[in-house]
Design an enzyme around this catalytic site. Structure first.
Site, PDB file in Angstrom:
ATOM      1  N   TYR A  22      12.939  31.843   2.544  1.00  0.00           N
ATOM      2  CA  TYR A  22      11.699  32.564   2.789  1.00  0.00           C
ATOM      3  C   TYR A  22      11.599  33.035   4.242  1.00  0.00           C
ATOM      4  O   TYR A  22      12.025  32.341   5.177  1.00  0.00           O
ATOM      5  CB  TYR A  22      10.494  31.668   2.479  1.00  0.00           C
TER       6      TYR A  22
ATOM      7  N   LYS B 124       0.841  -1.186   0.000  1.00  0.00           N
ATOM      8  CA  LYS B 124       0.000   0.000   0.000  1.00  0.00           C
ATOM      9  C   LYS B 124       0.886   1.249   0.000  1.00  0.00           C
ATOM     10  O   LYS B 124       2.080   1.185   0.288  1.00  0.00           O
ATOM     11  CB  LYS B 124      -0.925  -0.004   1.220  1.00  0.00           C
TER      12      LYS B 124
END
Length: 830
Positions: free
Chosen positions: A725, A497
C-alpha cells in the site's frame, strides 16, 4: 580426575581404538559431542559422531558441518571427498555409536561418586526428576536431560559429568534385546531403581520375562537394587537371574514383608498420605498428588532416600514440596468449541493411562471422548486387553469411546459407555459426522500405522496458516525457576490477565492450577468468569472491577481489587442489591506507594480501616501495592522507599483485623532483586511466559511462545517497482519477495514495515518490506532457497521477541498481548 575439556582429539582416538585418517590438529581440545547437525552450537571444540541408523545417516551431514566450522569427526565409512576436508581431524571406527559409548564409558570411569541408574517401563523420568528435586539441596547432582535414556541419549548425558558433580542420576530405556549391556557400561550405576514392568516394547521380546532379564542387566554391578516385590513378573525375573546372589536389595511392598512395608495410602482432594513400617517404626509422607502413578513413583524415591540414610522428617518435608513433571502431549482448539488432545504417536496401555490423566486435567468441558486405535503387539488376548481398557476408560469417566481397528471393533462388550466402532481410519473419516462433536474434550490416541493425523486435521479448528505455539514444558520450567527464588512459605500469584499475555486463557490456567499456584489474577471480571466456566477453582483476583461486573463476581466467587472509596461504596451497594451469599466477599486492598496509578493513598489508611471494620460483608484477603521500577537499578532507592511505605501501611491494616491478611508487592523482577519484599505472596507475570525483566536472568528461562506462519506465494519484482500500500517500498534491483499470511489484524504491527522489522525463513533473517497489511505482509527473500509453504518464524527460540519489540520502540508485553485471538494456539507438553 579428568575434566571434560581436557580430552584432546588424539586422546579420544586412543580411547575408542580408532584409526586416524587425518589429524592436522591432533591436540585440539574436545568439549562437546554432537550427533545431530541441527543442534550445533559452537563449532570449535565439537566432535561430531556420524552415526548411521535405520532412519538416517550422519555421514550425509559431514560436509555441511565442515562448512559451518566443525573440524573434528568420528566416522565409520571414509568420506567420499576427503580432500575437501583438508584441515579436519577424522577418526574412522567400525561403529560410530559403539565408539560414542566407549568414549563416555571411559569418561564415566574418571568419577568416583554415587550414580543412580533407573530403568523400567514407566516412571523413569519422573523418578529421576523427583530424586533430583529431593536430593539437590544437599549435593551438586547431574541428571539426564529430559528423557535422554536411549543408546545415544545415555552417552550424551554421561558426557556432562564433571569434577563438580557429587552425584549423578541417569535413566536407561531399551526397546530390543542386547541393548542394556551397552548402557550399563556407560552409566556404571552404584545404586539401581527398577520402577516397574509394563507393556511398552513387548513386541520386540519373546515374552515379558525376557524383557525383565534384559533390563536387569543395568544392575549387574550395583551395590543395591531398589524395587517393588509386588510386581510378579519383576520378582520372578530377579529370582530367575540369580542377581541377588551378587548384589543387595532394598524392597518395598503393599502386601508382603519388605524393607519398606506400605500400610495405607489415604487419598485427599489434592494430596496423598502414605503410611509405612520401616525398621520397626511407623513413618509417613504426604505428596501433593493423588494419582496412582505418582504414588508409586514417590515410594521409589522414598525408598531411595531411606537407603541413602536420610531421616524421615527431612524426607517428609521435602516430599510435600514435590513439583509435577510434565508429559509430552499436544493440545489445540477444535471444531464446535471442542478441545483436541493429540497423543497419536504411541498406543500402549501404559501411555494411555498418562494421556487419560491429562484429559482429566482439562476442566473446560464436561463431555470426554476418546478416539482409540487397536493396541498393537500387547502380548495379551484381545478379550483380556480390551476389557482392561474398557475398565480403565470407565474409571477415568470417559463418556464416549470411538474404536478404530479390526481388533477393538470385535470387543464392543468390553466398553460400558457410549461407543462406536470402525474397521479403519478411512471408514471413520468417510462415514462419521464430525458435526456431532460439540463442546467436549477429545483425546486422539493411536498407533502411527492408523494415520490419526488425518483425524486431527478434521477435528482441529480451521484457521489461516499462522499459529502461536505455546510450550507448556517451558512454562512449567519458568514457574519452577521463580519458585526456587521464593522463600519457604511465600505464596505465588500468577498473572493470567490479557489472555495470559496472549498465550491463552483456560489452557494456561489449567496448567497453573495443576502445578498448584496459589492465586490467579485477571484484569476484568469476564476473564475470571471464563476461567470459572472452564473449571478453574483457584482463587482469582480481578484487578479492574466495574459496577456492572460485581454480580458476576459474586456468582463466580471472584475477588475484586478495591483501590478507592468510590469503588468500595459501589461494591457495598452491589452487595446489598445482588449478593445473596451469606459469606463475606473477599477483596484485595491496593495501596498507592508511588506508582500513582490506582490505589488508596497511605494518608487514607485510618478512614479505610474504619470503613472496612464496620462492614461484616467484606473480608480483606490481601493488601498489596505496585512497584514502579523494580527492574531498574537506577530506581533502587525509590523501590526501597515504596517497600518501606508499603510495610508501614500494610502493618497498620493487618493489625486492625483479627484474621490473617496476605501482603504482596513483589512482581517478577522484584522476586529476585528484592527478596526482602516477598512478604506473604509474590506476583509472577512476564517471567512466567519466558521473558525476563532482568537481562541477567534470561538464560535461566525457556522460550514459551513461538509465532510462526508460512510463505503463501513467491514473486519476482522488477527493479524500480513498488511493493504494498501507498508504494512505500521501492525495489532498487530485481527482487524476489515472499507474501506471508500475517498482518496487523493478527498482531504484527504496522510499525514493522519497510525494513524496520525482520522475520526468519529457513534460519535466515529477512526484512519486512512495504507497509504491513491487515492480513499479510511481504519479505525480501532475494538469493535464498525458499519455497512456497516454507515456515516463517515471527518470534521464538532463535528469533527473540525482544528484537521485534526494540524495532517497534516498545516492550515485549505489547507484542504478546497483541496477538489476535484469530491466530490459532497450539499447546505442547512433554
Amino acid at each position: 580426575m579428568i575434566a571434560r575439556n581436557q580430552y584432546t582429539f588424539n586422546d579420544i582416538a586412543l580411547i575408542i581404538k580408532g584409526t586416524i585418517l587425518s589429524a592436522p590438529d591432533g591436540n585440539a581440545l574436545i568439549r562437546d559431542l554432537l550427533i545431530d547437525s541441527r543442534k550445533l552450537i559452537i563449532p570449535e571444540g565439537t566432535l561430531f559422531f556420524a552415526i548411521a541408523t535405520k532412519r538416517n545417516d550422519g555421514h550425509k551431514y559431514i560436509e555441511e558441518l565442515y562448512n559451518r566450522g566443525v573440524r573434528n569427526f568420528v566416522v565409520q565409512s571414509k568420506p567420499v571427498d576427503i580432500q575437501a576436508l583438508s584441515d579436519a581431524n577424522i577418526i574412522i571406527v567400525k561403529n560410530s555409536l559403539r565408539s560414542l559409548q566407549a568414549l563416555t564409558a571411559e569418561h564415566r570411569r574418571q568419577f568416583d561418586i554415587p550414580v543412580i541408574g533407573i530403568t523400567g517401563s514407566n516412571g523413569k523420568t519422573i523418578v529421576k526428576d523427583w530424586l533430583y528435586q529431593l536430593l539437590s539441596e544437599d549435593k551438586n547432582i547431574l541428571r539426564s536431560p529430559k528423557s535422554f535414556n536411549s543408546q545415544i541419549g545415555v552417552p550424551l548425558s554421561v558426557w556432562l559429568m564433571n569434577e563438580n558433580h557429587e552425584m549423578a542420576i541417569f535413566e536407561a530405556g531399551i526397546s530390543e534385546p542386547d541393548e542394556m549391556d551397552h548402557l550399563q557400561a556407560v552409566i556404571q550405576p552404584t545404586l539401581g531403581i527398577f520402577t516397574n514392568i509394563g507393556h511398552a516394547h513387548d513386541e520386540n521380546f519373546i515374552n515379558r520375562l525376557q524383557k525383565v532379564g534384559e533390563k536387569l542387566n543395568l544392575f549387574t554391578r550395583v551395590e543395591t537394587l531398589i524395587y517393588c516385590i509386588d510386581q510378579k513378573e519383576l520378582q520372578e525375573g530377579i529370582v530367575k537371574t540369580g542377581l541377588l546372589r551378587k548384589i543387595n536389595a532394598f524392597t518395598w511392598s503393599r502386601r508382603d514383608t519388605a524393607d519398606l512395608a506400605i500400610k495405607t495410602c489415604n487419598h485427599l482432594p489434592h494430596s496423598t498420605i502414605i503410611i509405612a513400617h520401616y525398621k520397626n517404626a511407623e513413618i509417613s509422607i504426604t505428596i501433593p498428588f493423588t494419582d496412582e502413578a505418582s504414588v508409586e513413583n514417590a515410594i521409589h524415591c522414598w525408598a531411595a532416600m531411606l537407603y541413602l540414610g536420610y531421616g524421615n522428617e527431612v524426607i517428609s518435608n521435602r516430599m510435600k514440596a514435590l513439583q509435577p513433571v510434565a508429559m509430552r502431549l499436544e493440545m489445540k482448539e477444535g471444531i464446535n468449541n471442542c478441545t483436541i488432545i493429540n497423543d497419536s504417536y504411541s498406543s500402549d496401555i501404559d501411555s494411555l493411562v498418562i494421556a487419560l490423566d491429562f484429559l482429566n486435567q482439562q476442566k473446560q468441558h464436561q463431555q470426554k471422548t476418546v478416539i482409540l486405535s487397536d493396541i498393537l503387539q500387547s502380548g495379551q488376548s484381545d478379550a483380556y486387553l480390551y476389557n482392561e481398557i474398557g475398565e480403565l476408560l470407565a474409571a477415568k469417566h470417559v463418556d464416549q469411546v470411538i474404536g478404530i481397528g479390526k481388533a477393538i471393533s470385535r470387543q464392543p462388550s468390553s466398553f460400558g459407555m457410549k461407543k462406536l466402532f470402525f474397521r479403519d481410519t478411512d471408514e471413520f473419516l468417510n462415514s462419521f459426522s464430525f458435526s456431532s462433536f460439540s463442546n467436549e474434550c477429545i483425546l486422539v490416541k493411536g498407533a502411527r500405522i492408523f494415520q490419526f493425523e488425518r483425524i486431527i486435521d478434521q477435528l482441529q479448528q480451521k484457521t489461516h496458516e499462522t499459529v502461536l505455539e505455546i510450550n507448556l514444558n517451558a512454562l512449567v520450567h519458568n514457574l519452577n525457576y521463580y519458585r526456587s527464588k521464593v522463600k519457604p512459605g511465600v505464596k505465588l500469584m500468577a498473572m493470567v490477565k490479557a489472555f495470559s499475555y496472549g498465550s491463552g486463557s483456560y489452557e494456561i490456567a489449567n496448567m497453573l492450577q495443576f502445578h498448584q499456584v496459589d492465586y490467579l489474577t485477571v484484569a476484568y471480571a469476564d476473564e475470571g468468569v471464563e476461567l470459572r466456566k472452564a473449571g478453574i477453582t483457584l482463587p482469582v483476583m480481578v484487578m479492574n472491577p466495574d459496577e456492572q461486573g460485581f454480580d458476576s463476581m459474586f456468582k463466580y466467587n471472584l475477588e475484586p481489587e478495591i483501590y478507592s472509596f468510590r469503588m468500595l461504596n459501589m461494591l457495598n451497594n452491589a452487595i446489598r442489591q445482588h449478593n445473596p451469599a451469606p459469606n463475606p466477599v473477599g477483596i484485595h486492598i491496593k495501596i498507592d506507594t508511588g506508582m500513582h496509578r490506582l490505589g488508596f493513598d497511605p494518608s487514607e489508611t485510618a478512614d479505610l480501616i474504619e470503613n472496612l471494620s464496620e462492614n461484616p460483608y467484606l473480608k480483606v484477603r490481601s493488601v498489596f501495592s505496585h512497584l514502579a521500577g523494580s527492574d531498574d537499578p537506577g530506581l533502587d532507592d525509590f523501590t526501597a522507599y515504596q517497600v518501606d511505605l508499603f510495610t508501614e501501611t500494610s502493618n497498620r491494616i493487618c493489625e486492625a483485623f483479627d484474621y490473617p491478611i496476605q501482603r504482596h508487592i513483589a512482581n517478577t523482577a522484584a522476586i529476585t532483586r528484592f527478596p526482602n519484599a516477598q512478604f506473604d505472596m509474590v506476583r509472577l507475570g512476564i517471567g512466567l511466559y519466558g521473558i525476563a525483566p532482568l537481562a541477567s536472568e534470561q538464560a535461566n528461562l525457556m522460550n514459551v511462545s513461538t509465532l510462526k506462519t508460512v510463505v503463501s506465494q513467491i514473486k519476482t519484482v522488477p527493479a524500480h517497482d513498488t511493493v504494498g500500500y501507498n508504494r512505500k517500498w521501492t525495489a532498487e534491483k530485481e527482487t524476489v519477495i515472499g507474501i506471508i499470511p500475517i498482518g496487523y489484524a493478527d498482531g504484527l504491527s504496522r510499525r514493522l514495515g519497510n525494513g524496520k522489522g525482520n522475520l526468519m525463513v529457513n534460519s535466515t533473517v529477512v526484512p519486512i518490506i512495504g507497509n504491513v497489511c491487515m492480513d499479510m505482509c511481504m519479505i525480501d527473500i532475494t538469493g535464498l532457497n525458499v519455497k512456497e509453504g516454507d515456515e516463517v518464524i515471527v518470534f521464538g527460540q532463535n528469533m527473540p521477541i525482544t528484537g521485534l519489540a526494540e524495532a517497534m520502540d516498545t516492550i515485549p508485553y505489547e507484542l504478546l498481548t497483541g496477538i489476535s485471538r484469530r491466530v490459532k494456539r497450539i499447546y505442547f507438553e512433554e
